[in-house]
Scaffold this motif. Structure first.
Motif, PDB file in Angstrom:
ATOM      1  N   VAL A 519      96.468  76.384 -22.045  1.00  0.00           N
ATOM      2  CA  VAL A 519      97.242  77.233 -21.133  1.00  0.00           C
ATOM      3  C   VAL A 519      97.825  78.442 -21.842  1.00  0.00           C
ATOM      4  N   THR A 520      97.717  78.490 -23.166  1.00  0.00           N
ATOM      5  CA  THR A 520      98.221  79.635 -23.934  1.00  0.00           C
ATOM      6  C   THR A 520      97.085  80.211 -24.771  1.00  0.00           C
ATOM      7  N   GLY A 521      97.197  81.468 -25.112  1.00  0.00           N
ATOM      8  CA  GLY A 521      96.202  82.110 -25.946  1.00  0.00           C
ATOM      9  C   GLY A 521      94.942  82.464 -25.174  1.00  0.00           C
ATOM     10  N   PRO A 522      93.994  83.110 -25.845  1.00  0.00           N
ATOM     11  CA  PRO A 522      92.744  83.489 -25.179  1.00  0.00           C
ATOM     12  C   PRO A 522      91.896  82.259 -24.847  1.00  0.00           C
ATOM     13  N   ALA A 523      91.246  82.311 -23.709  1.00  0.00           N
ATOM     14  CA  ALA A 523      90.419  81.191 -23.268  1.00  0.00           C
ATOM     15  C   ALA A 523      89.073  81.221 -23.992  1.00  0.00           C
ATOM     16  N   ASN A 524      88.668  80.067 -24.523  1.00  0.00           N
ATOM     17  CA  ASN A 524      87.371  79.932 -25.193  1.00  0.00           C
ATOM     18  C   ASN A 524      86.390  79.273 -24.224  1.00  0.00           C
ATOM     19  N   TRP A 525      85.632  80.093 -23.527  1.00  0.00           N
ATOM     20  CA  TRP A 525      84.725  79.587 -22.506  1.00  0.00           C
ATOM     21  C   TRP A 525      83.371  79.153 -23.067  1.00  0.00           C
ATOM     22  N   LYS A 526      83.071  79.506 -24.310  1.00  0.00           N
ATOM     23  CA  LYS A 526      81.724  79.269 -24.837  1.00  0.00           C
ATOM     24  C   LYS A 526      81.317  77.791 -24.812  1.00  0.00           C
ATOM     25  N   PRO A 527      82.140  76.840 -25.332  1.00  0.00           N
ATOM     26  CA  PRO A 527      81.720  75.429 -25.285  1.00  0.00           C
ATOM     27  C   PRO A 527      81.506  74.928 -23.860  1.00  0.00           C
ATOM     28  N   LEU A 528      82.362  75.349 -22.943  1.00  0.00           N
ATOM     29  CA  LEU A 528      82.219  74.896 -21.563  1.00  0.00           C
ATOM     30  C   LEU A 528      80.957  75.473 -20.930  1.00  0.00           C
ATOM     31  N   ALA A 529      80.643  76.742 -21.242  1.00  0.00           N
ATOM     32  CA  ALA A 529      79.432  77.344 -20.698  1.00  0.00           C
ATOM     33  C   ALA A 529      78.179  76.653 -21.237  1.00  0.00           C
ATOM     34  N   VAL A 530      78.190  76.313 -22.532  1.00  0.00           N
ATOM     35  CA  VAL A 530      77.053  75.601 -23.116  1.00  0.00           C
ATOM     36  C   VAL A 530      76.878  74.239 -22.459  1.00  0.00           C
ATOM     37  N   GLN A 531      78.002  73.531 -22.249  1.00  0.00           N
ATOM     38  CA  GLN A 531      77.919  72.229 -21.599  1.00  0.00           C
ATOM     39  C   GLN A 531      77.372  72.340 -20.176  1.00  0.00           C
ATOM     40  N   ALA A 532      77.837  73.334 -19.433  1.00  0.00           N
ATOM     41  CA  ALA A 532      77.343  73.525 -18.071  1.00  0.00           C
ATOM     42  C   ALA A 532      75.848  73.834 -18.070  1.00  0.00           C
ATOM     43  N   ALA A 533      75.400  74.643 -19.037  1.00  0.00           N
ATOM     44  CA  ALA A 533      73.976  74.972 -19.127  1.00  0.00           C
ATOM     45  C   ALA A 533      73.142  73.734 -19.462  1.00  0.00           C
ATOM     46  N   VAL A 534      73.626  72.920 -20.380  1.00  0.00           N
ATOM     47  CA  VAL A 534      72.908  71.689 -20.732  1.00  0.00           C
ATOM     48  C   VAL A 534      72.830  70.749 -19.529  1.00  0.00           C
ATOM     49  N   GLY A 535      73.927  70.612 -18.802  1.00  0.00           N
ATOM     50  CA  GLY A 535      73.916  69.772 -17.610  1.00  0.00           C
ATOM     51  C   GLY A 535      72.931  70.260 -16.563  1.00  0.00           C
ATOM     52  N   ALA A 536      72.913  71.580 -16.330  1.00  0.00           N
ATOM     53  CA  ALA A 536      71.978  72.139 -15.352  1.00  0.00           C
ATOM     54  C   ALA A 536      70.534  71.952 -15.792  1.00  0.00           C
ATOM     55  N   ALA A 537      70.262  72.155 -17.087  1.00  0.00           N
ATOM     56  CA  ALA A 537      68.903  71.971 -17.596  1.00  0.00           C
ATOM     57  C   ALA A 537      68.458  70.515 -17.456  1.00  0.00           C
ATOM     58  N   GLY A 538      69.352  69.589 -17.755  1.00  0.00           N
ATOM     59  CA  GLY A 538      69.017  68.177 -17.596  1.00  0.00           C
ATOM     60  C   GLY A 538      68.714  67.825 -16.161  1.00  0.00           C
ATOM     61  N   ALA A 539      69.486  68.380 -15.227  1.00  0.00           N
ATOM     62  CA  ALA A 539      69.243  68.110 -13.807  1.00  0.00           C
ATOM     63  C   ALA A 539      67.883  68.644 -13.369  1.00  0.00           C
ATOM     64  N   VAL A 540      67.528  69.854 -13.836  1.00  0.00           N
ATOM     65  CA  VAL A 540      66.225  70.428 -13.476  1.00  0.00           C
ATOM     66  C   VAL A 540      65.086  69.597 -14.053  1.00  0.00           C
ATOM     67  N   ILE A 541      65.209  69.211 -15.319  1.00  0.00           N
ATOM     68  CA  ILE A 541      64.173  68.375 -15.945  1.00  0.00           C
ATOM     69  C   ILE A 541      64.023  67.057 -15.195  1.00  0.00           C
ATOM     70  N   GLY A 542      65.152  66.436 -14.867  1.00  0.00           N
ATOM     71  CA  GLY A 542      65.091  65.177 -14.136  1.00  0.00           C
ATOM     72  C   GLY A 542      64.459  65.326 -12.771  1.00  0.00           C
ATOM     73  N   LEU A 543      64.774  66.413 -12.070  1.00  0.00           N
ATOM     74  CA  LEU A 543      64.211  66.633 -10.734  1.00  0.00           C
ATOM     75  C   LEU A 543      62.705  66.835 -10.792  1.00  0.00           C
ATOM     76  N   VAL A 544      62.245  67.677 -11.715  1.00  0.00           N
ATOM     77  CA  VAL A 544      60.808  67.930 -11.832  1.00  0.00           C
ATOM     78  C   VAL A 544      60.065  66.659 -12.216  1.00  0.00           C
TER      79      VAL A 544
END
Length: 554
Positions: A519-544
């Motif tokens: 809640v203080t200081g600059p927000a570090n979005w990079k780890p969360l963005a990487v996690q979201a990308a990995v989750g989306a990629a896994g979902a696409v792989i699983g669907l195909v």
């Protein structure tokens, strides 16, 4: 019809009845043991290896608490602190390294071993019966006792190997840590073995009482929770005799690294064997696919279901409610502890130095980071169970029925993925809100209340990563679905003990939990963005992969 079949009244095939009557009750046990070991080897390794790694972290206590004199105030504070007593029990005096290890790390070992035995026993004992595997095995001519004896024997052996490894590691550590003793090492190993055997026996009994695998698992997990509650009651009241009634309290009777008492260990082992004998007697007189408890899975109320998503919501409402209550209760418990724990993490204290090896930041940040790892870990377990339920449905033939009714594979997978994500987001919101509400009554400095909420809910991308990895395995490699549990176990190990065992930073960052915004200081979005990308990629792989492969072709 043979006499054995008349007694058990089991609707098995003619081959099974003939095999039961003409061959011994234990015939075919060795092949059944080999098959069981082969089927569960990955799950066993995913549990045992991290727990052995946890024991290897014992020498880290020396660097933080080098002598008994330096840790005297800490030991007294831990003994008088209600929060630490609730989590770990009472720390024995004078507080040697061995006593500290069996008090803290030993608590994790006992609970994780109990959880491991519950999940393995329910999977191998009752879920196999629900899936029809037991009937197939009986039809192959094995003895009538084998479907019960083989899974129980394998789980008991796994517990024994785990305990032997723990004892061996602690024995070796006596060469480098002066305050560890050989007697204490094997007393701790014996305590772990007796506790694991007891929970195996209790779970085997729950599998006979309940009417299906899911009900048996819920009953066994409830038993584990009651055992923890009895241990807390024994520590916080004068009724110390309650420790005899809970396997999680036997450690305080055997007292590893203090007295190393042998006779209570023998008594506890005898109790475990007696409970197992009772479970065996229940199994001998239980009907196939039946149970002794009333069936609560059916209802006379009319279901108003108009879609596949509505059906899934109706079928999962009870388990979702159970997870919600459990996580809310845990968050409330942690919130009430916040006022006393933060005192122990005051800057400059040795406890702060120890916790600082696990997580960085000021005392409030350290405290909230550790607590949210616990709660988000439970949320991850809940969503993984929701996604991997697709594999169980496919084994049971339900997926084929749904496909024949016009539900596409895309809808099947996406509906389950959306359900898991919605459930995960809801559980995170409940956990964060409850933790913040109870923290507000205990501590407000350093924006503790806001951090309790934000640290929890911003871990949704990590939960999404877990969902994506599970979907990839469900779609492309259903047999390897248990590997997702290894990811969850590694994440917990890296977050709790990565700093203690000096894991490199990149290895700790691979955890799917523990990454959040502040809640203080600059927000570090990079780890969360990487996690979201990995989750989306896994979902696409699983669907195909799920759309291309044959159903139940694995």
């Amino acid at each position: 019809m043979s006499a054995a079949t008349r007694v058990h009244r089991r609707p098995t095939s003619a081959g099974a009845a003939k095999g039961s009557g003409s061959r011994g009750g234990a015939s075919g046990l060795v092949p059944a043991l080999r098959l069981t070991v082969r089927r569960c080897r990955f799950q066993v390794l995913a549990w045992v290896l991290p727990l052995w790694g946890l024991v290897m972290a014992v020498p880290s206590y020396v660097s933080v608490y080098p002598t008994i004199q330096l840790r005297g105030a800490l030991v007294e504070g831990m003994r008088n602190n209600p929060g630490t007593r609730l989590l770990y029990g009472r720390l024995p005096l004078p507080g040697t390294i061995g006593q500290l290890a069996q008090w803290e790390i030993g608590s994790y070992l006992l609970v994780c071993t109990g959880l491991m035995t519950v999940l393995l026993t329910c999977r191998l004992l009752r879920a196999d019966e629900d899936d029809g595997l037991v009937e197939a095995v009986r039809a192959a001519g094995v003895g009538r006792r084998v479907p019960f004896a083989a899974p129980v024997a394998v789980v008991l052996t796994v517990v024994t190997l785990l305990a032997a490894g723990v004892g061996g590691i602690l024995h070796i550590l006596t060469l480098t840590v002066a305050e560890l003793t050989v007697g204490g090492a094997w007393a701790a190993a014996g305590t772990l073995a007796a506790t694991g055997w007891a929970f195996t026996a209790l779970t085997a009994a729950a599998c006979q009482l309940a009417r299906d695998g899911s009900a048996a698992r819920a009953l066994a997990l409830m038993t584990l929770g009651v055992s923890f509650g009895l241990r807390v009651a024994a520590d916080e009241t004068t009724a110390s005799w309650l420790r005899w009634l809970t396997p999680l309290g036997w450690r305080d009777i055997i007292r590893p690294y203090s007295e190393n008492r042998a006779w209570p260990l023998l008594v506890c082992t005898g109790v475990s064997l007696a409970v197992l004998a009772g479970a065996t007697a229940l199994e001998r007189h239980r009907e196939y696919l039946g149970g002794y408890l009333p069936d609560l899975s059916a209802t006379r109320r009319r279901w108003r279901v108009r879609s596949h998503a509505g059906l899934l919501a109706r079928l999962t409402v009870r388990s979702t409610a159970t997870w919600t209550v459990s996580i809310a209760a845990l968050s409330a418990l942690f919130g009430t502890m916040s006022g006393t724990i933060t005192d122990l993490l005051a800057p400059g204290s040795r406890t702060a130095a120890y916790v600082g090896m696990m997580t960085a930041g000021d005392p409030v940040v350290q405290f909230m980071s550790l607590l949210t790892v616990f709660t988000v870990l439970m949320v991850s377990i809940a969503v993984v169970q929701r996604v991997t339920g697709l594999v169980a449905d496919e084994r049971a033939g339900l997926t084929e029925v749904e496909a024949a009714a016009g539900v596409s594979r895309t809808r099947l997978l996406l509906t389950r993925a959306c359900a898991a994500l919605i459930e995960g987001a809801g559980l995170l919101a409940v956990s964060g809100a409850v933790l913040a509400a109870f923290t507000a009554a205990q501590v407000t400095q350093d924006r503790a209340v806001e951090r309790a909420l934000v640290f929890t809910v911003t871990q949704l991308p990590g939960v999404a990563t877990t969902v994506g990895l599970a979907l990839a395995l469900v779609g492309g490699a259903p047999r390897r679905v248990p590997l997702v549990w290894a990811v969850v176990a590694w994440s917990a190990f890296a977050q709790f003990l990565g700093g203690l065992v000096e894991l490199p930073g990149w290895a700790i960052d691979l955890s799917v939990i523990g990454h959040h915004l502040d809640v203080t200081g600059p927000a570090n979005w990079k780890p969360l963005a990487v996690q979201a990308a990995v989750g989306a990629a896994g979902a696409v792989i699983g669907l195909v992969a799920h759309r291309r492969r044959d159903l139940v072709a694995w």
